[in-house]
Design a protein around this motif. Structure first.
Motif, PDB file in Angstrom:
ATOM      1  N   LEU A  48       1.234   4.296  -2.935  1.00 15.53           N
ATOM      2  CA  LEU A  48       0.800   5.325  -2.793  1.00 15.53           C
ATOM      3  C   LEU A  48       2.061   6.577  -2.804  1.00 15.53           C
ATOM      4  N   SER A  49       3.045   5.648  -3.008  1.00 23.76           N
ATOM      5  CA  SER A  49       4.524   6.710  -3.034  1.00 23.76           C
ATOM      6  C   SER A  49       4.724   7.341  -4.437  1.00 23.76           C
TER       7      SER A  49
ATOM      8  N   LEU B 267      -1.375  -0.919  -8.480  1.00 14.55           N
ATOM      9  CA  LEU B 267      -2.327  -0.642  -7.493  1.00 14.55           C
ATOM     10  C   LEU B 267      -3.275  -1.918  -7.380  1.00 14.55           C
TER      11      LEU B 267
ATOM     12  N   LEU C 206      -5.934   7.041  -8.647  1.00 15.16           N
ATOM     13  CA  LEU C 206      -6.650   6.892  -7.518  1.00 15.16           C
ATOM     14  C   LEU C 206      -7.770   7.839  -7.188  1.00 15.16           C
ATOM     15  N   ASP C 207      -7.573   9.159  -7.428  1.00 16.56           N
ATOM     16  CA  ASP C 207      -8.178  10.201  -7.363  1.00 16.56           C
ATOM     17  C   ASP C 207      -9.158  10.470  -8.579  1.00 16.56           C
TER      18      ASP C 207
ATOM     19  N   PRO D  49       3.271   9.628  -7.671  1.00 20.13           N
ATOM     20  CA  PRO D  49       2.207  10.691  -7.712  1.00 20.13           C
ATOM     21  C   PRO D  49       1.020  10.140  -9.078  1.00 20.13           C
TER      22      PRO D  49
ATOM     23  N   ARG E  27       0.268   7.244  -9.602  1.00 21.31           N
ATOM     24  CA  ARG E  27      -0.838   6.281  -9.055  1.00 21.31           C
ATOM     25  C   ARG E  27      -1.985   7.173  -8.137  1.00 21.31           C
ATOM     26  N   ARG E  28      -1.435   8.016  -7.393  1.00 21.18           N
ATOM     27  CA  ARG E  28      -2.266   8.941  -6.820  1.00 21.18           C
ATOM     28  C   ARG E  28      -3.232   9.582  -7.475  1.00 21.18           C
TER      29      ARG E  28
ATOM     30  N   LEU F  65      -6.854   1.654   2.323  1.00 21.26           N
ATOM     31  CA  LEU F  65      -6.833   2.844   2.838  1.00 21.26           C
ATOM     32  C   LEU F  65      -7.373   3.296   4.316  1.00 21.26           C
TER      33      LEU F  65
ATOM     34  N   THR G  71       0.752  -1.310   0.037  1.00 19.49           N
ATOM     35  CA  THR G  71       0.039  -0.020   0.157  1.00 19.49           C
ATOM     36  C   THR G  71       0.790   1.186   0.177  1.00 19.49           C
TER      37      THR G  71
END
Length: 107
Positions: free
Chosen positions: A8-9, A49, A17-18, A11, A13-14, A73, A4
């Motif tokens: 999440l490390s 992911l 997810l957003d 940007p 991939r974040r 999360l 996880t």
């Protein structure tokens, strides 16, 4: 849990997810739209992911739709952040003003 944090490390991939949080059921083409990378690169990020169980996918005919899985999360938030919810603020007040103890000099 390590997967996880690794997932999440990054940007990108974040950002994925957003996008999935805002609108689930997106295809690879939908997720690749407006990104400065190839669809193959986005697919590799999605694989990370999925390995971290942050994204769930299902087949819809010839399409593969991706959805955010919020459970990892939520578990992480409970484990790492939940312990600080009940900390009284006055307990932390002395932290900033704590004196640094210096070793006594020997003469």
């Amino acid at each position: 849990m390590t997967d996880t944090f690794v997932a999440l490390s990054d940007p990108t991939r974040r950002l994925l997810l957003d996008r999935l949080s805002a609108e689930g059921g997106l295809t690879l083409s939908d997720l690749s739209e407006d990104l400065p990378m190839t669809r193959q690169a986005v697919a590799k990020h999605l694989a990370v992911l999925e390995a971290a169980e942050l994204v769930a996918s299902e087949r819809d005919g010839r399409c593969k739709r991706h959805y955010l899985n919020p459970m990892p999360l939520a578990k992480m938030a409970r484990r790492w952040l939940g312990r600080f919810e009940d900390v009284p603020m006055n307990a932390m007040a002395g932290f900033a003003g704590a004196r640094v103890s210096r070793p006594e000099s020997r003469l």
